[in-house]
Write a protein that holds these residues in place. Structure first.
Motif, PDB file in Angstrom:
ATOM      1  N   ASN A 232       0.812  -1.217   0.000  1.00  0.00           N
ATOM      2  CA  ASN A 232       0.000   0.000   0.000  1.00  0.00           C
ATOM      3  C   ASN A 232       0.849   1.272   0.000  1.00  0.00           C
ATOM      4  N   THR A 233       0.384   2.273  -0.757  1.00  0.00           N
ATOM      5  CA  THR A 233       0.938   3.627  -0.725  1.00  0.00           C
ATOM      6  C   THR A 233      -0.236   4.608  -0.823  1.00  0.00           C
TER       7      THR A 233
ATOM      8  N   SER B  15       0.074  13.663  14.081  1.00  0.00           N
ATOM      9  CA  SER B  15       1.022  12.716  14.676  1.00  0.00           C
ATOM     10  C   SER B  15       0.366  11.425  15.125  1.00  0.00           C
ATOM     11  N   GLN B  16      -0.951  11.280  14.940  1.00  0.00           N
ATOM     12  CA  GLN B  16      -1.619   9.998  15.178  1.00  0.00           C
ATOM     13  C   GLN B  16      -1.620   9.132  13.919  1.00  0.00           C
ATOM     14  N   CYS B  17      -1.131   9.666  12.816  1.00  0.00           N
ATOM     15  CA  CYS B  17      -1.096   8.929  11.542  1.00  0.00           C
ATOM     16  C   CYS B  17       0.339   8.822  11.053  1.00  0.00           C
ATOM     17  N   LEU B  18       1.176   8.142  11.813  1.00  0.00           N
ATOM     18  CA  LEU B  18       2.595   8.097  11.490  1.00  0.00           C
ATOM     19  C   LEU B  18       3.115   6.689  11.181  1.00  0.00           C
ATOM     20  N   LEU B  19       2.239   5.776  10.788  1.00  0.00           N
ATOM     21  CA  LEU B  19       2.703   4.449  10.394  1.00  0.00           C
ATOM     22  C   LEU B  19       3.178   4.489   8.940  1.00  0.00           C
ATOM     23  N   ASP B  20       4.349   3.923   8.692  1.00  0.00           N
ATOM     24  CA  ASP B  20       4.928   3.946   7.347  1.00  0.00           C
ATOM     25  C   ASP B  20       4.073   3.149   6.358  1.00  0.00           C
ATOM     26  N   CYS B  21       3.975   3.667   5.131  1.00  0.00           N
ATOM     27  CA  CYS B  21       3.344   2.897   4.063  1.00  0.00           C
ATOM     28  C   CYS B  21       4.271   1.747   3.672  1.00  0.00           C
TER      29      CYS B  21
ATOM     30  N   THR C 298      -1.491   1.041   7.927  1.00  0.00           N
ATOM     31  CA  THR C 298      -0.465   0.799   6.906  1.00  0.00           C
ATOM     32  C   THR C 298      -1.004   0.166   5.622  1.00  0.00           C
ATOM     33  N   THR C 299      -1.819  -0.858   5.712  1.00  0.00           N
ATOM     34  CA  THR C 299      -2.147  -1.663   4.526  1.00  0.00           C
ATOM     35  C   THR C 299      -3.551  -1.454   3.980  1.00  0.00           C
TER      36      THR C 299
ATOM     37  N   ASN D  32       6.057   2.372   0.416  1.00  0.00           N
ATOM     38  CA  ASN D  32       6.887   3.575   0.314  1.00  0.00           C
ATOM     39  C   ASN D  32       7.120   4.111   1.723  1.00  0.00           C
ATOM     40  N   SER D  33       8.257   3.776   2.290  1.00  0.00           N
ATOM     41  CA  SER D  33       8.520   4.108   3.690  1.00  0.00           C
ATOM     42  C   SER D  33       8.719   5.597   3.926  1.00  0.00           C
ATOM     43  N   SER D  34       8.766   6.400   2.856  1.00  0.00           N
ATOM     44  CA  SER D  34       8.863   7.848   3.032  1.00  0.00           C
ATOM     45  C   SER D  34       7.494   8.487   3.216  1.00  0.00           C
ATOM     46  N   GLU D  35       6.433   7.691   3.124  1.00  0.00           N
ATOM     47  CA  GLU D  35       5.074   8.172   3.321  1.00  0.00           C
ATOM     48  C   GLU D  35       4.472   7.536   4.570  1.00  0.00           C
ATOM     49  N   PHE D  36       3.440   8.190   5.093  1.00  0.00           N
ATOM     50  CA  PHE D  36       2.687   7.642   6.222  1.00  0.00           C
ATOM     51  C   PHE D  36       1.338   7.139   5.735  1.00  0.00           C
TER      52      PHE D  36
END
Length: 502
Positions: free
Chosen positions: A429-430, A471-477, A451-452, A480-484
């Motif tokens: 997922n991204t 800051s409650q939505c900070l799980l990496d995609c 995340t998914t 694409n780990s540069s996105e949340f």
């Protein structure tokens, strides 16, 4: 194991406490000793007069020469409240460690008094105070039931006198330092509470009417919950009928028997809010702390964890600073550490709030620490050189002209999804993948969570969706780990303009 590890770290030795006497009884105990401080026994007045020897155990700092402080040299008093583990020796030690980091040579153990009261409970019997299997507590040491001390409840022991609120203890300590005949050069009193101690500091600030000639700051660091100053809540209370009972609200005091502040509570929430807003509050928020130690449902109506609860709380009851040199200028500091009081105290923000603000009695204080800010209204004393620093956010435009619209709750994913359609659950997922898929399926709103997952719809379910802090939505995609990609039951949301709600 955690307690023993910390004591080992401090190299404490377990010796009978033969400490300085401050009118209270000497309580025979086996407490750890620490350098730079000693155990001291303070007499606390009994509100009913039933016992004139009620005694509070404290850790009280020494001067730089290792001897007892010279009161006439003290310009600042710090009352530091321990957390759930009731380990005042650690909190005293951590405060003194932080004091050593201050670069002003005038601010040291000779000019700063540190006292760490010990709010003992039944778990401390035979260790902090004598105990008999037939008589119970056998001394005048003040003891509270469980963690009721954190919310101002009355003491449990000694049995002959059970009408002393832990808030009365804080009143007494303020009165002690505010005595100009004893401390003629005192400029500032700071009440410091982290974690459960932060819960106590916040609730005390709401209910206390203690008058002091010396300015008092209440430093509130990372509490797990707050006493809410209205009957509404930002999230649903449907499954929590006790959400407004004290210590989460002020409707029922059954679980926390106390008389302290009863007259103020009877006057209603507006009076409580006014009293709280008349105090100088210094909020300390560890930005890496997303923990939760709640054992009842009420805190979840104010946020998922410590982080979200903090932001909902200051959004509802906004901090302010009308007069920076006055006695009720609030501050909000963001500190990039975890749930650790030592790191909080020793940070630049901690050093300012605990030690340097108003040290000379001139009202001088540091600006809010931590930029960019995280939500509207969170910068009561802004740094003019940094105040326009833009937050780090997603400014991209996605398929269908969708743009990022913030982090939203998804309170009832099993029964009332914030968005009606779960389009997929994909380990690649991204944000781009989800927005394109939703638009391709004919929807106008897209959201990624946990995340998914990708959710789609045309309107948000207002029962389930409430805007919260990013800051409650900070799980990496995962793709694409540069996105949340959202958070736990929290959606990173995308629409063409502010999303419609139903």
């Amino acid at each position: 194991m955690r307690l023993l590890a910390r004591l080992s770290f401090l190299a404490c030795s377990f010796l009978s406490a033969t400490a300085q006497q401050y009118a209270g009884d000497t309580i025979s105990a086996f407490l750890p000793t620490i350098s730079r401080a000693e155990v001291a026994f303070f007499r606390i007045p009994d509100p009913t007069g039933a016992d004139n020897n009620l005694t509070l155990i404290n850790y009280y700092s020494h001067g730089t020469n290792g001897q007892r402080i010279v009161e006439s040299n003290i310009q600042r008093a710090i009352i530091v409240i321990h957390g759930l583990l009731r380990d005042p020796w650690n909190y005293a030690n951590d405060t003194l460690n932080a004091l050593e980091k201050v670069t002003d040579p005038n601010i040291n153990q000779d000019s700063v008094a540190v006292i760490a009261p010990y709010f003992t409970s039944g778990d401390d019997k035979g260790y902090a105070y004598p105990w008999s299997s037939t008589q119970g507590s056998t001394t005048n040491a003040l003891v509270w039931k469980g963690s009721q001390w954190s919310a101002g409840a009355n003491n449990q022991y000694p049995r002959a006198s059970t009408d002393t609120s832990s808030f009365t203890v804080l009143d007494t300590l303020i009165q002690y330092f505010d005595d100009a005949t004893l401390f003629p050069n005192l400029k500032q009193i700071t009440i410091v509470g982290h974690s459960m101690g932060g819960q106590m500091a916040q609730r005390y600030a709401v209910l206390s009417t203690q008058q002091s000639n010396t300015p008092v700051t209440h430093w509130v660091g990372n509490p797990d919950s707050y006493a809410w100053l209205s009957t509404d809540r930002p999230l649903s209370t449907a499954d929590c009928p006790t959400y407004d009972n004290y210590r989460s609200g002020y409707s029922d005091f059954t679980d926390y028997p106390m008389t302290y502040g009863a007259d103020l509570v009877a006057q209603g929430r507006d009076v409580l809010l006014s009293n709280y807003q008349s105090k100088q509050i210094a909020y300390g928020r560890a930005t890496l702390d997303h923990g939760d130690d709640s054992d009842d449902c009420a805190p979840y109506s104010t946020g998922e964890d410590r982080n979200e609860r903090f932001f909902y709380y200051i959004k509802a009851f906004g901090p302010s600073c009308d007069d920076p040199s006055g006695t009720n200028c609030d501050t909000v500091d963001y500190i990039p550490v975890t749930h650790d009081n030592g790191q909080m105290f020793g940070s630049s923000a901690g050093l300012a709030r605990l030690f340097t603000d108003n040290f000379y009695g001139d009202g001088n204080k540091s600006y809010d620490f931590g930029y960019p800010r995280q939500q509207s209204g969170d910068d009561p004393y802004p740094n003019p050189s940094l105040v326009n620093t833009p937050p780090v956010t997603d400014t991209s435009t996605y398929a269908g002209n969708l743009t990022y619209q913030g982090c939203w709750s998804n309170q009832y994913p099993e029964t009332a999804q914030a968005l009606p359609t779960i389009l997929y659950d994909n380990s690649s997922n991204t944000r781009q993948l989800c927005t394109s898929a939703c638009v391709g399926a004919g929807f106008t709103i897209a959201g990624v969570q946990n995340t998914t997952q990708c959710l789609c719809g045309d309107t948000l379910n207002s029962q389930s969706a409430v805007l919260t802090v990013d800051s409650q939505c900070l799980l990496d995609c995962p793709g694409n780990s540069s996105e949340f990609c959202g958070g736990n039951a929290r959606l990173s949301l995308f629409s063409n303009g502010f999303p419609a709600q139903s």
